[in-house]
Design an enzyme around this catalytic site. Structure first.
Site, mmCIF file in Angstrom:
data_model
loop_
_atom_site.group_PDB
_atom_site.id
_atom_site.type_symbol
_atom_site.label_atom_id
_atom_site.label_comp_id
_atom_site.label_asym_id
_atom_site.label_seq_id
_atom_site.Cartn_x
_atom_site.Cartn_y
_atom_site.Cartn_z
ATOM 1 N N CYS A 3 0.835 -1.209 0.000
ATOM 2 C CA CYS A 3 0.000 0.000 0.000
ATOM 3 C C CYS A 3 0.869 1.258 0.000
ATOM 4 O O CYS A 3 1.769 1.382 0.856
ATOM 5 C CB CYS A 3 -0.912 -0.003 1.217
ATOM 6 S SG CYS A 3 -1.867 1.510 1.421
ATOM 7 N N CYS A 28 -18.400 -0.215 18.390
ATOM 8 C CA CYS A 28 -18.425 0.846 17.392
ATOM 9 C C CYS A 28 -18.864 2.152 18.054
ATOM 10 O O CYS A 28 -19.829 2.176 18.828
ATOM 11 C CB CYS A 28 -19.384 0.468 16.256
ATOM 12 S SG CYS A 28 -19.667 1.773 15.045
ATOM 13 N N CYS A 40 -9.327 2.931 13.287
ATOM 14 C CA CYS A 40 -8.717 3.797 12.269
ATOM 15 C C CYS A 40 -7.278 4.095 12.682
ATOM 16 O O CYS A 40 -7.017 4.491 13.826
ATOM 17 C CB CYS A 40 -9.514 5.101 12.155
ATOM 18 S SG CYS A 40 -8.753 6.329 11.054
ATOM 19 N N CYS A 43 -6.829 8.240 13.428
ATOM 20 C CA CYS A 43 -7.372 8.917 14.618
ATOM 21 C C CYS A 43 -7.682 7.976 15.772
ATOM 22 O O CYS A 43 -8.147 8.409 16.817
ATOM 23 C CB CYS A 43 -8.620 9.696 14.248
ATOM 24 S SG CYS A 43 -9.987 8.657 13.664
ATOM 25 N N HIS A 55 -19.802 1.213 9.482
ATOM 26 C CA HIS A 55 -19.428 2.547 9.940
ATOM 27 C C HIS A 55 -17.933 2.831 9.771
ATOM 28 O O HIS A 55 -17.537 4.004 9.724
ATOM 29 C CB HIS A 55 -19.839 2.732 11.407
ATOM 30 C CG HIS A 55 -21.317 2.873 11.577
ATOM 31 N ND1 HIS A 55 -22.065 2.067 12.410
ATOM 32 C CD2 HIS A 55 -22.216 3.715 10.983
ATOM 33 C CE1 HIS A 55 -23.336 2.426 12.348
ATOM 34 N NE2 HIS A 55 -23.463 3.414 11.480
ATOM 35 N N HIS A 81 -7.427 9.036 6.779
ATOM 36 C CA HIS A 81 -8.261 8.025 7.441
ATOM 37 C C HIS A 81 -8.550 6.853 6.499
ATOM 38 O O HIS A 81 -9.649 6.287 6.526
ATOM 39 C CB HIS A 81 -9.584 8.648 7.912
ATOM 40 C CG HIS A 81 -9.409 9.808 8.847
ATOM 41 N ND1 HIS A 81 -9.457 9.691 10.214
ATOM 42 C CD2 HIS A 81 -9.172 11.127 8.584
ATOM 43 C CE1 HIS A 81 -9.268 10.876 10.766
ATOM 44 N NE2 HIS A 81 -9.081 11.757 9.800
ATOM 45 N N CYS A 97 -6.980 1.604 -1.628
ATOM 46 C CA CYS A 97 -6.510 0.471 -2.445
ATOM 47 C C CYS A 97 -7.586 -0.604 -2.568
ATOM 48 O O CYS A 97 -7.525 -1.442 -3.468
ATOM 49 C CB CYS A 97 -5.257 -0.144 -1.828
ATOM 50 S SG CYS A 97 -3.837 0.959 -1.746
ATOM 51 N N CYS A 167 -6.728 -18.639 8.615
ATOM 52 C CA CYS A 167 -7.510 -19.833 8.938
ATOM 53 C C CYS A 167 -6.939 -21.069 8.255
ATOM 54 O O CYS A 167 -7.082 -22.183 8.759
ATOM 55 C CB CYS A 167 -8.975 -19.632 8.555
ATOM 56 S SG CYS A 167 -9.238 -19.198 6.817
ATOM 57 N N HIS A 432 -12.957 -19.694 3.533
ATOM 58 C CA HIS A 432 -12.543 -19.852 4.929
ATOM 59 C C HIS A 432 -12.292 -21.333 5.208
ATOM 60 O O HIS A 432 -12.924 -22.209 4.616
ATOM 61 C CB HIS A 432 -13.646 -19.319 5.850
ATOM 62 C CG HIS A 432 -13.322 -19.370 7.297
ATOM 63 N ND1 HIS A 432 -12.248 -18.703 7.843
ATOM 64 C CD2 HIS A 432 -13.932 -20.014 8.333
ATOM 65 C CE1 HIS A 432 -12.211 -18.921 9.143
ATOM 66 N NE2 HIS A 432 -13.220 -19.715 9.469
#
Length: 481
Positions: A3, A28, A40, A43, A55, A81, A97, A167, A432
């Site tokens: 990234c 959350c 995040c 922040c 969210h 962010h 990305c 996993c 998975h």
């Protein structure tokens, strides 16, 4: 993926403002849901993932809205962010990305955040362990709780935390854990001393170091990981372990009977003593009839699912015959005519000729690992064969696949199931992995850190990817043939 946005998005100045306690249980800041929390890395605010109320993604999107009535400063432009971390698996994701991130900043800030969250988790676990210990001191042994169908917490079996699409590793380790007794018997003959246990985090970073193919947080193939793991363990044991030289290892291995040894790369180790078997590969030239025989050691057998069964998806589907493990084994050992791309170099004809090939099992291992080839390449992609394959939980008889079945005892060819690895999803690079494993007569379902008690009927319905069978031991006092 690598990234390019970490430098402008990762800031640990506010890391001390995150809540205390289990990071995986944080709520959350918008909806107060404690499912799938993400923090995040700009922040340190906590939001729920996209599969809850989304969210975390909305937090990123809101930060991208141009500021009105105020002139943006250079510092505000850099704060994006865009990068967040899963509080349960510690995997990192970049919204710009739109992919998981495997690299770090020059100062290693992502790893510092990961370590901070892990320390919070470990501290919470330590406190919880002391609390549980006090409770257990005041309760009888019969009061142990076991999680059955999600009702209570499992105390007699431990899960492995998902470190970010790991996993595939957890399922293999949890399957191999049922075979630890077989490992213990042989290891005790080689080395004396206390055993060392590694946390999944430590093992995962060792895997990154010695197996570059598994670096990053992408989903991997569990079978490929298992083979790499066993191969590297085998090589490590050949080179010496804990200061024990290779010559000492080989000398100790010489105490094993010759019939129980399977050598790979010239040496026998604990890996080959447990998983090692020998195949005889017979190739016959169809022109001159010359026969060529070759003995090949194996640690597992990869079995094709016959093409006539590939449309049968579930056990209860009635159209067509049921595919069984015996069908797959028979397809593996049946006489096969090689196609034009696999012409055999006949030493008598001195050129490549059409030929037939057949496998026999010359020696069976103590632990028989059977890999069902559910992934195959087409012209452009790798598809999954989702066919249900029926397999026995007890008494898998391998005698009919042996080269010399008359030399085998009545019990030596019977195998009982101890573990199953299952792939859920449509592709090898996604989905998975979970595992079923037997311990002390009970079956457990391992889904990363979640362990539940299950039953044989549920295990038998699984769409197995890898099956682990253990050789049935002859009853004491039974006559040897």
């Amino acid at each position: 993926m690598e990234c390019p946005h970490l430098g402008s998005s990762v800031c640990i100045a506010r890391l001390g403002q995150v809540p205390a306690g289990l990071a995986s249980s944080w709520c959350c800041s918008v909806c107060r849901s404690n499912k799938s929390p993400w923090v995040c890395l700009t922040c340190s605010s906590v939001h729920c993932g996209r599969y809850v109320n989304g969210h975390a993604k909305k937090h990123y999107e809101d930060a991208q809205i141009p500021m009105t009535n105020h002139k943006k400063t250079e510092k505000q432009e850099k704060v994006q962010h865009t990068v967040c971390m899963d509080c349960s698996s510690y995997s990192t994701y970049c919204y710009r990305c739109d992919d998981f991130v495997v690299n770090d900043t020059k100062l290693g800030l992502v790893q510092k955040v990961r370590e901070h969250l892990q320390n919070l988790e470990n501290s919470a676990f330590t406190s919880d362990r002391h609390r549980k210990r006090k409770l257990l001191e005041n309760s009888s042994l019969n009061s142990k709780l076991l999680k059955v169908n999600g009702s209570t917490t499992a105390l007699c079996a431990t899960g492995l935390r998902n470190l970010g699409n790991t996993c595939f590793m957890n399922a293999i380790l949890q399957s191999l854990s049922s075979l630890v007794e077989e490992f213990r018997k042989t290891l005790c003959a080689l080395w004396q001393g206390s055993q060392t246990a590694f946390s999944p985090e430590s093992l995962f970073y060792v895997v990154w170091k010695i197996m570059p193919n598994f670096r990053g947080y992408q989903q991997q193939d569990a079978h490929e990981f298992m083979r790499y793991l066993l191969d590297h363990l085998h090589l490590e044991l050949q080179g010496g372990f804990n200061g024990v030289s290779r010559s000492v290892i080989l000398q100790e291995n010489s105490n094993l009977s010759a019939s129980n040894k399977c050598c790979i790369n010239g040496a026998s180790t604990v890996v080959t003593a447990i998983f090692g078997g020998i195949l005889q590969n017979e190739v016959n030239c169809l022109i001159c009839g010359t026969e060529s025989r070759k003995f090949d050691p194996f640690l597992d057998l990869s079995l094709d699912i016959p093409s006539q069964f590939r449309n049968k998806r579930t056990k209860n589907q009635e159209s067509g015959p049921m595919c069984t493990l015996r069908d797959c084994l028979r397809s593996f050992t049946d006489l096969e005519e090689l196609d034009e791309t696999e012409l055999y170099m006949c030493h008598k004809c001195k050129k490549k000729q059409k030929s037939t090939k057949k496998f026999w099992i010359q020696k069976l291992p103590k632990v028989l690992c059977l890999h069902l080839k559910r992934f195959h390449w087409t012209a452009y992609l790798r598809n999954k064969v989702d066919t249900y394959v029926e397999f026995p939980l007890r008494g898998l008889d391998m005698k009919c696949y042996l080269l010399e079945p008359e030399n085998s005892g009545p019990e030596s060819c019977l195998y009982d199931l101890v573990a199953v690895v299952v792939h859920h999803g449509s592709g090898v690079g996604s989905g998975h992995y979970t595992a079923y494993a037997a311990h002390e007569g009970r079956w457990f379902h391992f889904n990363d850190s979640t362990v539940t008690l299950t039953d044989e009927e549920t295990v038998g319905k699984a769409k197995a990817y890898i099956l682990f069978y253990v050789e049935r031991q002859a009853k004491p006092g039974a006559e040897k043939l």
